[in-house]
Design a protein around this motif. Structure first.
Motif: not given
Length: 258
Positions: A37-42
């Protein structure tokens, strides 16, 4: 595409575990659903994974030196540890990128070659030359007793450009990991760069200007090549970006030390 179900914070502590789980083979427990869900935010936490890899590699190299092995052998062990900890993730990306970008005449053919699990002449030659160059540079750095700060700094600094390239360039394919996780927001890429900068400032403040310039210029050049040849980025392009930026940074540190 990136799953954005529900409001999510811009930065989350769980991103660190997700980054280590993605970038290394270390047995880290990761909440897969949350990480997806976080994807590229991490992506802001990728330098943290590099910091861990650099520290563990420096630890083994230091042990080799303590046992009386020469710096050249300690450098080999350091590189071998990095490759083992990451599962050759970035080296594989470098080989695939070199084969594809220079082995095909059209965009589609280049992407097809990059997806092929077989390695070609460009990939083999590129790996040999870059591994030899890394070995020589690490040998020079280890001789000057700068092993620990250099390993920690380059572990973090070489992975920040991956987030920047991912934010800057669109995915070159309609499928694959890069397309699936989405593109990080500019603030996420900036956070990764700032994190790497803080590590450098704490461990080797005098190296920050030259190191930052060299790595940023190298990442920009690599990004321009990828955009011109395949119209964007893939996971292989990001991995190769880590490798070329790592070498650029090591060259700067070696020059500063000598």
């Amino acid at each position: 595409m990136q799953n954005t179900t529900g409001p999510q914070p811009r930065f989350a502590l769980s991103d660190v575990a997700a980054a280590v789980g993605l970038m290394t083979r270390l047995p880290v427990r990761v909440d897969t659903d949350r990480a997806t869900r976080r994807g590229a935010r991490a992506a802001w936490a990728w330098p943290v994974a590099g910091l861990l890899v650099g520290g563990l590699a420096a630890m083994l190299a230091s042990l080799a030196l303590w046992l009386g092995l020469p710096p050249a052998l300690a450098a080999i062990l350091l590189i071998a540890t990095q490759i083992t900890l990451t599962g050759a993730l970035h080296e594989d990306g470098l080989a695939d990128s070199l084969d594809g970008l220079w082995g095909g005449w059209t965009r589609d053919r280049r992407l097809e070659i990059m997806k092929d699990s077989r390695i070609g002449a460009y990939g083999v030659i590129g790996l040999i030359l870059t591994l030899l160059l890394r070995w020589q540079l690490w040998s020079l750095i280890i001789v000057t007793d700068a092993l620990w700060p250099a390993a920690m700094i380059m572990g973090a600094v070489s992975r920040a450009p991956m987030a920047a390239l991912m934010a800057w360039l669109p995915p070159a394919r309609t499928s694959g990991l890069s397309r699936h996780v989405g593109r990080p927001a500019p603030v996420t890429a900036i956070a990764a760069g700032m994190l790497a900068g803080v590590v450098t400032l704490l461990l080797w403040p005098g190296a920050l200007p030259a190191l930052g310039l060299a790595v940023a210029t190298t990442a920009y050049g690599w990004g321009r090549i990828a955009h011109a040849r395949i119209g964007g980025q893939t996971g292989d392009i990001l991995g190769a970006g880590q490798q070329v930026c790592d070498i650029a940074g090591l060259l700067v540190l070696a020059v500063l030390l000598t």
